[in-house]
Design a protein around this motif. Structure first.
Motif, PDB file in Angstrom:
ATOM      1  N   LEU A 299       0.807  -1.220   0.000  1.00 50.79           N
ATOM      2  CA  LEU A 299       0.000   0.000   0.000  1.00 50.79           C
ATOM      3  C   LEU A 299       0.841   1.271   0.000  1.00 50.79           C
ATOM      4  O   LEU A 299       0.332   2.356  -0.290  1.00 50.79           O
ATOM      5  N   HIS A 300       2.106   1.154   0.340  1.00 51.07           N
ATOM      6  CA  HIS A 300       2.983   2.323   0.389  1.00 51.07           C
ATOM      7  C   HIS A 300       3.692   2.558  -0.945  1.00 51.07           C
ATOM      8  O   HIS A 300       4.488   3.489  -1.067  1.00 51.07           O
ATOM      9  N   SER A 301       3.388   1.738  -1.948  1.00 52.69           N
ATOM     10  CA  SER A 301       3.977   1.897  -3.281  1.00 52.69           C
ATOM     11  C   SER A 301       3.024   2.703  -4.159  1.00 52.69           C
ATOM     12  O   SER A 301       1.799   2.654  -3.978  1.00 52.69           O
ATOM     13  N   PRO A 302       3.558   3.446  -5.143  1.00 54.33           N
ATOM     14  CA  PRO A 302       2.684   4.292  -5.980  1.00 54.33           C
ATOM     15  C   PRO A 302       1.677   3.498  -6.806  1.00 54.33           C
ATOM     16  O   PRO A 302       0.516   3.886  -6.915  1.00 54.33           O
ATOM     17  N   PHE A 303       2.125   2.368  -7.377  1.00 53.61           N
ATOM     18  CA  PHE A 303       1.252   1.581  -8.245  1.00 53.61           C
ATOM     19  C   PHE A 303       1.329   0.117  -7.822  1.00 53.61           C
ATOM     20  O   PHE A 303       2.415  -0.469  -7.762  1.00 53.61           O
ATOM     21  N   VAL A 304       0.166  -0.466  -7.537  1.00 48.42           N
ATOM     22  CA  VAL A 304       0.115  -1.804  -6.955  1.00 48.42           C
ATOM     23  C   VAL A 304      -0.839  -2.684  -7.749  1.00 48.42           C
ATOM     24  O   VAL A 304      -1.908  -2.225  -8.189  1.00 48.42           O
ATOM     25  N   LEU A 305      -0.471  -3.935  -7.922  1.00 48.69           N
ATOM     26  CA  LEU A 305      -1.352  -4.926  -8.544  1.00 48.69           C
ATOM     27  C   LEU A 305      -1.700  -5.963  -7.489  1.00 48.69           C
ATOM     28  O   LEU A 305      -0.828  -6.687  -6.992  1.00 48.69           O
ATOM     29  N   ILE A 306      -2.972  -6.009  -7.104  1.00 52.69           N
ATOM     30  CA  ILE A 306      -3.440  -6.941  -6.072  1.00 52.69           C
ATOM     31  C   ILE A 306      -3.801  -8.256  -6.734  1.00 52.69           C
ATOM     32  O   ILE A 306      -4.772  -8.335  -7.487  1.00 52.69           O
ATOM     33  N   ASP A 307      -3.044  -9.290  -6.455  1.00 52.76           N
ATOM     34  CA  ASP A 307      -3.264 -10.595  -7.086  1.00 52.76           C
ATOM     35  C   ASP A 307      -3.790 -11.603  -6.062  1.00 52.76           C
ATOM     36  O   ASP A 307      -3.269 -12.705  -5.918  1.00 52.76           O
ATOM     37  N   LYS A 308      -4.846 -11.206  -5.376  1.00 52.29           N
ATOM     38  CA  LYS A 308      -5.468 -12.068  -4.380  1.00 52.29           C
ATOM     39  C   LYS A 308      -6.963 -11.825  -4.370  1.00 52.29           C
ATOM     40  O   LYS A 308      -7.417 -10.674  -4.475  1.00 52.29           O
ATOM     41  N   MET A 309      -7.739 -12.888  -4.239  1.00 56.05           N
ATOM     42  CA  MET A 309      -9.196 -12.775  -4.201  1.00 56.05           C
ATOM     43  C   MET A 309      -9.665 -12.435  -2.792  1.00 56.05           C
ATOM     44  O   MET A 309      -9.007 -12.726  -1.803  1.00 56.05           O
ATOM     45  N   GLY A 310     -10.846 -11.817  -2.706  1.00 56.11           N
ATOM     46  CA  GLY A 310     -11.523 -11.644  -1.428  1.00 56.11           C
ATOM     47  C   GLY A 310     -10.997 -10.541  -0.540  1.00 56.11           C
ATOM     48  O   GLY A 310     -11.267 -10.558   0.668  1.00 56.11           O
ATOM     49  N   VAL A 311     -10.247  -9.560  -1.080  1.00 55.54           N
ATOM     50  CA  VAL A 311      -9.690  -8.508  -0.235  1.00 55.54           C
ATOM     51  C   VAL A 311     -10.268  -7.121  -0.545  1.00 55.54           C
ATOM     52  O   VAL A 311      -9.856  -6.137   0.056  1.00 55.54           O
ATOM     53  N   LEU A 312     -11.211  -7.039  -1.480  1.00 53.39           N
ATOM     54  CA  LEU A 312     -11.721  -5.733  -1.888  1.00 53.39           C
ATOM     55  C   LEU A 312     -12.316  -4.941  -0.720  1.00 53.39           C
ATOM     56  O   LEU A 312     -12.064  -3.740  -0.583  1.00 53.39           O
ATOM     57  N   ASN A 313     -13.101  -5.595   0.115  1.00 58.08           N
ATOM     58  CA  ASN A 313     -13.709  -4.874   1.233  1.00 58.08           C
ATOM     59  C   ASN A 313     -12.654  -4.317   2.179  1.00 58.08           C
ATOM     60  O   ASN A 313     -12.824  -3.227   2.749  1.00 58.08           O
ATOM     61  N   ASN A 314     -11.584  -5.059   2.382  1.00 58.68           N
ATOM     62  CA  ASN A 314     -10.490  -4.576   3.233  1.00 58.68           C
ATOM     63  C   ASN A 314      -9.857  -3.305   2.657  1.00 58.68           C
ATOM     64  O   ASN A 314      -9.460  -2.412   3.399  1.00 58.68           O
TER      65      ASN A 314
END
Length: 409
Positions: A299-314
């Protein structure tokens, strides 16, 4: 009617047989590795003597929305009764296994298998979710004396369904009751032959989004690019990043953290390569892959690719803005806006939301714009109001109908 059923079954069986070579090749893709095997090649047959209450939903979002129904129905079950939950996608199957430990969870076999798959079932009820118009399960369920329901039902394009009215009139002959999302759906379903149709609303409004893990927020704002898709060779992620780069400040310290959370994780490598190429051309740092450093650190990086399911609400719990994908390319139909609205986030979506109009009608303070207008909207982001839910539904009617089947059986 029986002539139609015979011809229909022969046609779907022939289609199944002819498609086997293509299905075999597709089964090597990670997205279909398990689902195609269980749906089209080697279905798992049930060995249950209990009375079965069968609920079928397509994929992840629909399986998630079933929670209040499943939990309520479970409270009424007797010792010799069980809930069978079927799905068609691997993500839906994984969520069902994780979330509904008391249910029997299976992939839905293709229709040519259904008469044999259901042969020994003691079936009391069949519930289909949204637009799952599977004829053979409905027909076989009625032959076994079960009640049949279509819930959370919707029709995205009546003209398309009207072309198949010969089929749908026969399908709805075997449906006892339809709970649909809006008045327009009621008119459309009745025109297609549905007998008992009631406007109910969208069941997804009943689900309270859960935060499963709390992350430490960075000093910068967080913008989530959620549920993005690919259509043919066009990536929504690319279109949105190009719009973002036109308006983001050049000073990365003051730049919002940009989190891409795409649909279909098998696309991750392609997305990463495409976005990194664009970032490199602007002399910007590459994407950080969340799985490599952990979500909280990423989260502290400018551009991030989230490659995990089920974390959107977090992530929604921390975000200032969400750009909701599946809506900037024609033919996908949008995604559920209720979750970001629950967290009162500023919400931007593309204009192609035909699958989600009922849900968008239940929230306020959102912006719909074409991809060509996205940059202009982002320039005014400080003037946007947080989205919020303004309409809610009562689940009592549908629960009463399903419980009534159970209690009277």
């Amino acid at each position: 009617m029986y002539l139609f059923i015979f011809c229909y079954y022969i046609l779907v069986s022939l289609a199944h047989f002819c498609a086997l070579p293509i299905l075999f090749l597709l089964s090597f893709k990670p997205k279909y590795k398990h689902s195609l095997k269980r749906r089209f090649f080697i279905p798992e047959f049930l060995k249950e003597t209990a009375d079965i209450y069968w609920i079928h939903a397509c994929s992840f979002g629909e399986i998630k929305a079933l929670q209040p129904l499943v939990e309520s129905l479970e409270k009424t079950l007797k010792d010799n009764e069980k809930i069978l939950l079927t799905t068609t996608t691997q993500t839906g199957f994984a969520l069902a296994k994780e979330s509904y430990s008391k249910c029997i969870v299976h992939y839905l076999p293709f229709e040519s298998f259904i008469p044999f798959w259901m042969w020994n079932l003691s079936l009391k009820m069949l519930v289909l979710f949204e637009a799952e118009f599977w004829f053979m399960p409905v027909f076989c369920a009625k032959k076994k004396g079960a009640k049949t329901f279509l819930i959370n039902a919707r029709i995205s394009s009546f003209k398309k369904y009207q072309k198949g009215i010969f089929f749908y009139k026969r399908f709805f002959y075997y449906i006892d009751k339809v709970f649909c999302q809006k008045k327009e759906d009621k008119r459309n379903f009745e025109a297609l032959g549905a007998k008992d149709v009631e406007v109910y609303g969208n069941l997804k409004l009943y689900i309270k989004p859960q935060v499963t893990q709390q992350y430490s927020a960075p000093n910068q704002k967080i913008w989530v690019i959620a549920s993005t898709h690919q259509k043919d060779s066009v990536l929504e992620e690319v279109l949105i990043l190009e719009a973002l780069l036109k308006v983001l400040p050049k000073n990365l310290k003051s730049c919002p953290r940009i989190l891409f959370v795409p649909r279909h994780l098998e696309r991750i490598k392609g997305i990463q390569q495409a976005l990194d190429a664009i970032l490199k051309s602007h002399n910007l740092p590459n994407l950080v892959l969340a799985s490599e450093v952990g979500i909280e650190k990423s989260l502290h990086s400018p551009f991030v690719l989230i490659d995990k399911m089920g974390v959107l609400n977090n992530l929604y719990a921390l975000a200032e803005l969400v750009i909701l994908g599946g809506s900037f390319l024609k033919g996908i139909g949008g995604h559920n806006p209720v979750e970001p609205a629950f967290f009162k986030i500023k919400l931007i979506s593309g204009p192609y939301i035909f699958h989600q109009r009922a849900l968008f009608n239940c929230i306020q303070n959102y912006v719909l714009c074409d991809i060509s207008q996205l940059g202009d909207v982002l320039l005014q982001v400080d003037c946007l109001y947080p989205s919020c839910i303004v309409k809610k539904i009562k689940i009592a009617k549908i629960i009463q109908a399903l419980r009534g089947v159970n209690e009277n059986s």
